[in-house]
Design a protein around this motif. Structure first.
Motif, PDB file in Angstrom:
ATOM      1  N   THR A   1       0.856  -1.190   0.000  1.00  0.00           N
ATOM      2  CA  THR A   1       0.000   0.000   0.000  1.00  0.00           C
ATOM      3  C   THR A   1       0.889   1.236   0.000  1.00  0.00           C
ATOM      4  OG1 THR A   1      -1.704  -1.150   1.243  1.00  0.00           O
ATOM      5  CG2 THR A   1      -1.814   1.239   1.249  1.00  0.00           C
ATOM      6  N   HIS A   2       0.571   2.145  -0.883  1.00  0.00           N
ATOM      7  CA  HIS A   2       1.361   3.364  -1.005  1.00  0.00           C
ATOM      8  C   HIS A   2       0.498   4.556  -0.606  1.00  0.00           C
ATOM      9  CE1 HIS A   2       4.631   5.735  -2.949  1.00  0.00           C
ATOM     10  NE2 HIS A   2       3.674   6.636  -2.902  1.00  0.00           N
ATOM     11  N   ILE A   3       1.027   5.367   0.300  1.00  0.00           N
ATOM     12  CA  ILE A   3       0.282   6.562   0.730  1.00  0.00           C
ATOM     13  C   ILE A   3       1.139   7.794   0.464  1.00  0.00           C
ATOM     14  CG2 ILE A   3      -0.652   7.795   2.750  1.00  0.00           C
ATOM     15  CD1 ILE A   3      -0.613   4.341   3.433  1.00  0.00           C
ATOM     16  N   HIS A   4       0.597   8.765  -0.219  1.00  0.00           N
ATOM     17  CA  HIS A   4       1.319  10.023  -0.437  1.00  0.00           C
ATOM     18  C   HIS A   4       1.115  10.882   0.800  1.00  0.00           C
ATOM     19  CE1 HIS A   4       1.457   8.473  -4.427  1.00  0.00           C
ATOM     20  NE2 HIS A   4       0.153   8.613  -4.609  1.00  0.00           N
ATOM     21  N   MET A   5       2.146  10.999   1.635  1.00  0.00           N
ATOM     22  CA  MET A   5       2.004  11.656   2.939  1.00  0.00           C
ATOM     23  C   MET A   5       1.854  13.164   2.810  1.00  0.00           C
ATOM     24  SD  MET A   5       4.964   9.636   5.022  1.00  0.00           S
ATOM     25  CE  MET A   5       4.751  10.448   6.600  1.00  0.00           C
ATOM     26  N   ASN A  36       6.870  13.413   0.618  1.00  0.00           N
ATOM     27  CA  ASN A  36       7.067  12.114   1.266  1.00  0.00           C
ATOM     28  C   ASN A  36       5.995  11.064   0.983  1.00  0.00           C
ATOM     29  OD1 ASN A  36       9.508  12.718   2.913  1.00  0.00           O
ATOM     30  ND2 ASN A  36       8.141  14.319   3.686  1.00  0.00           N
ATOM     31  N   CYS A  37       6.476   9.830   0.902  1.00  0.00           N
ATOM     32  CA  CYS A  37       5.591   8.698   0.683  1.00  0.00           C
ATOM     33  C   CYS A  37       5.759   7.709   1.832  1.00  0.00           C
ATOM     34  CB  CYS A  37       5.969   7.953  -0.587  1.00  0.00           C
ATOM     35  SG  CYS A  37       5.944   8.971  -2.058  1.00  0.00           S
ATOM     36  N   LEU A  38       4.701   7.005   2.134  1.00  0.00           N
ATOM     37  CA  LEU A  38       4.773   5.870   3.054  1.00  0.00           C
ATOM     38  C   LEU A  38       4.388   4.648   2.245  1.00  0.00           C
ATOM     39  CD1 LEU A  38       4.808   4.431   5.893  1.00  0.00           C
ATOM     40  CD2 LEU A  38       2.387   4.982   6.010  1.00  0.00           C
TER      41      LEU A  38
HETATM   42 NI    NI Z   1       3.768   8.832  -2.962  1.00  0.00          NI
END
Ligand code: NI
Length: 136
Positions: free
Chosen positions: A86-90, A94-96
């Motif tokens: 799972t990719h979250i654009h913080m 930054n990405c998580l």
């Molecule tokens: Ni991202």
């Protein structure tokens, strides 16, 4: 089935344990002890290279050159043990990215290590758990 048994402890150790139990929100000593035992058993499973489940989380700046590609490369190398990503654009930079991995402990640790040590990763963690159906 629940079984009862008695534990003898030094008083100062018990005081520390009660404090720990309180801080972690356990309702009573038994629940805290059960949890500590399970955690130790999970650790044993990892040590014995059994089938385990792990969560790898990475925080990184997606502007870092090629980092995204390198992460994808590692994930493809270990595709057989990856359950999901799972990719979250913080925020703007930054990405998580969270990867759930299920496999032999040594493989999971190798894969997590390969991701966490990539240059540009700001924070990398591996949470080790276990499939241990008989632990719960
Ligand atoms: Ni991202």
């Amino acid at each position: 089935m629940l079984k009862r048994f008695t534990i003898s402890l030094e008083e100062d150790l018990l005081v520390k344990f009660d404090k720990y139990s309180d801080q972690h929100g356990y309702g009573n000593r038994s629940e805290a002890i059960r949890d500590l035992i399970r955690k130790s058993l999970v650790k044993e499973e990892w040590k014995s290279d059994n089938l385990v489940i792990g969560v790898v989380s990475l925080v990184y700046d997606h502007h870092k050159s090629q980092l995204q590609e390198k992460i994808t490369e590692v994930q493809h190398k270990y595709y057989e043990i990856i359950t999901s990503t799972t990719h979250i654009h913080m925020d703007h930079d930054n990405c998580l990215e969270v990867t759930i991995v299920k496999g032999k402990a040594s493989q999971v640790q190798k894969m997590a290590g390969a991701l966490m040590t990539l240059r540009g990763v700001k924070d990398g963690n591996l949470t080790m758990s276990s499939t241990g159906g008989d632990l719960y």
